[in-house]
Scaffold this motif. Structure first.
Motif, PDB file in Angstrom:
ATOM      1  N   MET A 186       0.846  -1.178   0.000  1.00  0.00           N
ATOM      2  CA  MET A 186       0.000   0.000   0.000  1.00  0.00           C
ATOM      3  C   MET A 186       0.893   1.242   0.000  1.00  0.00           C
ATOM      4  O   MET A 186       1.791   1.358   0.802  1.00  0.00           O
ATOM      5  CB  MET A 186      -0.892  -0.034   1.241  1.00  0.00           C
ATOM      6  CG  MET A 186      -1.972   0.994   1.208  1.00  0.00           C
ATOM      7  SD  MET A 186      -3.093   0.915   2.631  1.00  0.00           S
ATOM      8  CE  MET A 186      -3.741  -0.721   2.485  1.00  0.00           C
ATOM      9  N   ASP A 187       0.625   2.161  -0.913  1.00  0.00           N
ATOM     10  CA  ASP A 187       1.459   3.356  -0.986  1.00  0.00           C
ATOM     11  C   ASP A 187       0.909   4.472  -0.105  1.00  0.00           C
ATOM     12  O   ASP A 187      -0.150   4.335   0.503  1.00  0.00           O
ATOM     13  CB  ASP A 187       1.608   3.820  -2.442  1.00  0.00           C
ATOM     14  CG  ASP A 187       0.285   4.198  -3.085  1.00  0.00           C
ATOM     15  OD1 ASP A 187      -0.605   4.697  -2.378  1.00  0.00           O
ATOM     16  OD2 ASP A 187       0.151   4.003  -4.305  1.00  0.00           O
ATOM     17  N   ALA A 188       1.624   5.593  -0.063  1.00  0.00           N
ATOM     18  CA  ALA A 188       1.251   6.710   0.809  1.00  0.00           C
ATOM     19  C   ALA A 188      -0.075   7.344   0.417  1.00  0.00           C
ATOM     20  O   ALA A 188      -0.734   7.970   1.241  1.00  0.00           O
ATOM     21  CB  ALA A 188       2.367   7.759   0.794  1.00  0.00           C
ATOM     22  N   GLU A 189      -0.507   7.178  -0.846  1.00  0.00           N
ATOM     23  CA  GLU A 189      -1.765   7.761  -1.290  1.00  0.00           C
ATOM     24  C   GLU A 189      -2.972   6.892  -0.945  1.00  0.00           C
ATOM     25  O   GLU A 189      -4.103   7.323  -1.058  1.00  0.00           O
ATOM     26  CB  GLU A 189      -1.726   7.998  -2.811  1.00  0.00           C
ATOM     27  CG  GLU A 189      -0.695   9.021  -3.244  1.00  0.00           C
ATOM     28  CD  GLU A 189      -0.990  10.403  -2.689  1.00  0.00           C
ATOM     29  OE1 GLU A 189      -2.148  10.840  -2.757  1.00  0.00           O
ATOM     30  OE2 GLU A 189      -0.060  11.040  -2.188  1.00  0.00           O
ATOM     31  N   SER A 190      -2.731   5.645  -0.553  1.00  0.00           N
ATOM     32  CA  SER A 190      -3.817   4.727  -0.233  1.00  0.00           C
ATOM     33  C   SER A 190      -4.284   4.958   1.193  1.00  0.00           C
ATOM     34  O   SER A 190      -3.518   5.353   2.054  1.00  0.00           O
ATOM     35  CB  SER A 190      -3.358   3.283  -0.381  1.00  0.00           C
ATOM     36  OG  SER A 190      -2.953   3.024  -1.693  1.00  0.00           O
ATOM     37  N   GLU A 191      -5.551   4.665   1.408  1.00  0.00           N
ATOM     38  CA  GLU A 191      -6.065   4.713   2.768  1.00  0.00           C
ATOM     39  C   GLU A 191      -7.237   3.757   2.886  1.00  0.00           C
ATOM     40  O   GLU A 191      -7.930   3.485   1.918  1.00  0.00           O
ATOM     41  CB  GLU A 191      -6.482   6.120   3.179  1.00  0.00           C
ATOM     42  CG  GLU A 191      -7.675   6.659   2.426  1.00  0.00           C
ATOM     43  CD  GLU A 191      -8.069   8.041   2.892  1.00  0.00           C
ATOM     44  OE1 GLU A 191      -8.583   8.181   4.006  1.00  0.00           O
ATOM     45  OE2 GLU A 191      -7.864   8.967   2.108  1.00  0.00           O
ATOM     46  N   ASN A 192      -7.404   3.222   4.057  1.00  0.00           N
ATOM     47  CA  ASN A 192      -8.541   2.356   4.340  1.00  0.00           C
ATOM     48  C   ASN A 192      -9.597   3.178   5.053  1.00  0.00           C
ATOM     49  O   ASN A 192      -9.276   3.908   5.993  1.00  0.00           O
ATOM     50  CB  ASN A 192      -8.121   1.177   5.215  1.00  0.00           C
ATOM     51  CG  ASN A 192      -7.205   0.236   4.470  1.00  0.00           C
ATOM     52  OD1 ASN A 192      -7.426  -0.040   3.303  1.00  0.00           O
ATOM     53  ND2 ASN A 192      -6.186  -0.257   5.144  1.00  0.00           N
ATOM     54  N   ILE A 193     -10.830   3.041   4.630  1.00  0.00           N
ATOM     55  CA  ILE A 193     -11.923   3.814   5.213  1.00  0.00           C
ATOM     56  C   ILE A 193     -12.974   2.845   5.725  1.00  0.00           C
ATOM     57  O   ILE A 193     -13.456   1.995   4.979  1.00  0.00           O
ATOM     58  CB  ILE A 193     -12.542   4.760   4.169  1.00  0.00           C
ATOM     59  CG1 ILE A 193     -11.488   5.756   3.674  1.00  0.00           C
ATOM     60  CG2 ILE A 193     -13.753   5.482   4.747  1.00  0.00           C
ATOM     61  CD1 ILE A 193     -11.909   6.557   2.473  1.00  0.00           C
ATOM     62  N   GLU A 194     -13.311   2.963   6.971  1.00  0.00           N
ATOM     63  CA  GLU A 194     -14.391   2.179   7.563  1.00  0.00           C
ATOM     64  C   GLU A 194     -15.687   2.960   7.331  1.00  0.00           C
ATOM     65  O   GLU A 194     -15.983   3.924   8.038  1.00  0.00           O
ATOM     66  CB  GLU A 194     -14.141   1.966   9.060  1.00  0.00           C
ATOM     67  CG  GLU A 194     -12.928   1.118   9.364  1.00  0.00           C
ATOM     68  CD  GLU A 194     -13.110  -0.322   8.920  1.00  0.00           C
ATOM     69  OE1 GLU A 194     -14.261  -0.813   8.903  1.00  0.00           O
ATOM     70  OE2 GLU A 194     -12.095  -0.957   8.578  1.00  0.00           O
ATOM     71  N   VAL A 195     -16.435   2.559   6.313  1.00  0.00           N
ATOM     72  CA  VAL A 195     -17.619   3.302   5.894  1.00  0.00           C
ATOM     73  C   VAL A 195     -18.650   3.383   7.018  1.00  0.00           C
ATOM     74  O   VAL A 195     -19.199   4.460   7.283  1.00  0.00           O
ATOM     75  CB  VAL A 195     -18.231   2.684   4.617  1.00  0.00           C
ATOM     76  CG1 VAL A 195     -19.562   3.316   4.273  1.00  0.00           C
ATOM     77  CG2 VAL A 195     -17.256   2.831   3.457  1.00  0.00           C
ATOM     78  N   ASP A 196     -18.931   2.272   7.703  1.00  0.00           N
ATOM     79  CA  ASP A 196     -19.923   2.286   8.777  1.00  0.00           C
ATOM     80  C   ASP A 196     -19.538   3.265   9.888  1.00  0.00           C
ATOM     81  O   ASP A 196     -20.373   4.011  10.388  1.00  0.00           O
ATOM     82  CB  ASP A 196     -20.123   0.889   9.359  1.00  0.00           C
ATOM     83  CG  ASP A 196     -20.790  -0.053   8.379  1.00  0.00           C
ATOM     84  OD1 ASP A 196     -21.415   0.422   7.412  1.00  0.00           O
ATOM     85  OD2 ASP A 196     -20.693  -1.275   8.583  1.00  0.00           O
ATOM     86  N   ALA A 197     -18.267   3.245  10.258  1.00  0.00           N
ATOM     87  CA  ALA A 197     -17.799   4.131  11.323  1.00  0.00           C
ATOM     88  C   ALA A 197     -17.891   5.590  10.895  1.00  0.00           C
ATOM     89  O   ALA A 197     -18.332   6.446  11.673  1.00  0.00           O
ATOM     90  CB  ALA A 197     -16.363   3.784  11.714  1.00  0.00           C
ATOM     91  N   ARG A 198     -17.491   5.878   9.654  1.00  0.00           N
ATOM     92  CA  ARG A 198     -17.577   7.263   9.169  1.00  0.00           C
ATOM     93  C   ARG A 198     -19.032   7.732   9.092  1.00  0.00           C
ATOM     94  O   ARG A 198     -19.345   8.870   9.418  1.00  0.00           O
ATOM     95  CB  ARG A 198     -16.922   7.387   7.794  1.00  0.00           C
ATOM     96  CG  ARG A 198     -15.421   7.279   7.797  1.00  0.00           C
ATOM     97  CD  ARG A 198     -14.715   8.459   8.463  1.00  0.00           C
ATOM     98  NE  ARG A 198     -14.993   9.730   7.856  1.00  0.00           N
ATOM     99  CZ  ARG A 198     -14.327  10.279   6.852  1.00  0.00           C
ATOM    100  NH1 ARG A 198     -13.293   9.647   6.336  1.00  0.00           N
ATOM    101  NH2 ARG A 198     -14.664  11.452   6.378  1.00  0.00           N
ATOM    102  N   ALA A 199     -19.934   6.848   8.662  1.00  0.00           N
ATOM    103  CA  ALA A 199     -21.355   7.213   8.581  1.00  0.00           C
ATOM    104  C   ALA A 199     -21.909   7.532   9.965  1.00  0.00           C
ATOM    105  O   ALA A 199     -22.684   8.478  10.129  1.00  0.00           O
ATOM    106  CB  ALA A 199     -22.155   6.098   7.924  1.00  0.00           C
TER     107      ALA A 199
END
Length: 105
Positions: free
Chosen positions: A1-14
């Protein structure tokens, strides 16, 4: 995974969103924006956009009217709204919605 990648937890963000029907941009892919919003059962007035958009129901259901036809999408459902199509959210829509759209010029 490069520096531009990110993991997003959609449920948590919602769950963190302060207001229903107010989207936030989660990510950008080229010129497209991936937006997240929380639906709360209210209906929304019709709207028309100059570009296509994709609606993906991550959780809950979306009651949609698209050019006079009514659709009910459950979690995992996806709908493309063509540019120029009149569409509105009907009452009973609740849960988490992801929207992919390219900004209009």
């Amino acid at each position: 995974m490069d520096a531009e990648s990110e993991n997003i937890e959609v449920d948590a963000r919602a769950a963190e969103l302060p207001d229903a029907w107010r989207s936030v941009v989660l990510a950008r892919v080229a010129t497209a924006a991936v937006k997240l919003l929380r639906m709360d059962g209210r209906e929304l007035p019709p709207e028309v956009h100059g570009t296509d958009e994709v609606l993906f129901v991550a959780e809950g259901r979306l009651e949609l009217e698209l050019d006079g036809a009514e659709f009910s999408l459950r979690a995992g459902g996806l709908c493309r709204v063509p540019a120029g199509a009149r569409h509105s959210v009907r009452a009973g829509s609740s849960g988490t919605l992801l929207i992919v759209e390219v900004p209009e010029d």
